[in-house]
Design a protein around this motif. Structure first.
Motif, PDB file in Angstrom:
ATOM      1  N   GLU A 147       0.828  -1.202   0.000  1.00 40.87           N
ATOM      2  CA  GLU A 147       0.000   0.000   0.000  1.00 40.87           C
ATOM      3  C   GLU A 147       0.863   1.254   0.000  1.00 40.87           C
ATOM      4  N   LEU A 148       0.270   2.342  -0.437  1.00 46.07           N
ATOM      5  CA  LEU A 148       0.969   3.615  -0.436  1.00 46.07           C
ATOM      6  C   LEU A 148       1.156   4.096   1.003  1.00 46.07           C
ATOM      7  N   PRO A 149       2.288   4.713   1.329  1.00 41.40           N
ATOM      8  CA  PRO A 149       2.517   5.178   2.698  1.00 41.40           C
ATOM      9  C   PRO A 149       1.490   6.208   3.161  1.00 41.40           C
ATOM     10  N   GLU A 150       1.054   7.091   2.269  1.00 39.16           N
ATOM     11  CA  GLU A 150       0.076   8.104   2.666  1.00 39.16           C
ATOM     12  C   GLU A 150      -1.235   7.464   3.103  1.00 39.16           C
ATOM     13  N   ALA A 151      -1.644   6.430   2.413  1.00 38.01           N
ATOM     14  CA  ALA A 151      -2.903   5.765   2.759  1.00 38.01           C
ATOM     15  C   ALA A 151      -2.798   5.087   4.127  1.00 38.01           C
ATOM     16  N   GLU A 153      -9.822   8.463  16.087  1.00 36.23           N
ATOM     17  CA  GLU A 153     -10.883   9.446  16.112  1.00 36.23           C
ATOM     18  C   GLU A 153     -12.276   8.827  16.211  1.00 36.23           C
ATOM     19  N   GLN A 154     -12.409   7.597  15.809  1.00 34.86           N
ATOM     20  CA  GLN A 154     -13.703   6.944  15.803  1.00 34.86           C
ATOM     21  C   GLN A 154     -14.073   6.520  17.230  1.00 34.86           C
ATOM     22  N   ASP A 155     -15.330   6.765  17.606  1.00 39.68           N
ATOM     23  CA  ASP A 155     -15.795   6.388  18.926  1.00 39.68           C
ATOM     24  C   ASP A 155     -16.093   4.897  18.959  1.00 39.68           C
ATOM     25  N   PRO A 156     -15.871   4.245  20.105  1.00 39.87           N
ATOM     26  CA  PRO A 156     -16.235   2.827  20.203  1.00 39.87           C
ATOM     27  C   PRO A 156     -17.752   2.681  20.192  1.00 39.87           C
ATOM     28  N   LYS A 173      -4.224   5.233   9.967  1.00 39.57           N
ATOM     29  CA  LYS A 173      -3.814   5.250  11.377  1.00 39.57           C
ATOM     30  C   LYS A 173      -4.380   6.475  12.090  1.00 39.57           C
ATOM     31  N   GLN A 174      -4.411   7.612  11.411  1.00 42.68           N
ATOM     32  CA  GLN A 174      -4.907   8.830  12.027  1.00 42.68           C
ATOM     33  C   GLN A 174      -6.421   8.791  12.204  1.00 42.68           C
ATOM     34  N   GLN A 175      -7.130   8.134  11.322  1.00 39.27           N
ATOM     35  CA  GLN A 175      -8.583   8.080  11.405  1.00 39.27           C
ATOM     36  C   GLN A 175      -9.053   7.095  12.463  1.00 39.27           C
TER      37      GLN A 175
END
Length: 51
Positions: A31-35, A45-48, A40-42
């Motif tokens: 995979e591309l490093p940016e993806a 942020e997501q709530d359980p 990882k950053q997203q």
């Protein structure tokens, strides 16, 4: 009977080839490093899910 076994073997080999082709026909270096960084950053942020 031998013809049925040969046909079943051919179908199995075709199935294995299709699965192998779809698994390993992606990008040469993965995979591309940016993806990967974006995913990882997203993730934090997501709530359980609520119970």
């Amino acid at each position: 009977m031998t013809l049925l076994l040969l046909e079943a073997l051919g179908a199995l080999l075709l199935l294995v080839f299709i699965v192998w082709w779809t698994m390993f026909s992606g990008r040469r270096k993965g995979e591309l490093p940016e993806a990967a960084e974006r995913d990882k950053q997203q993730a934090p942020e997501q709530d359980p899910p609520a119970r």
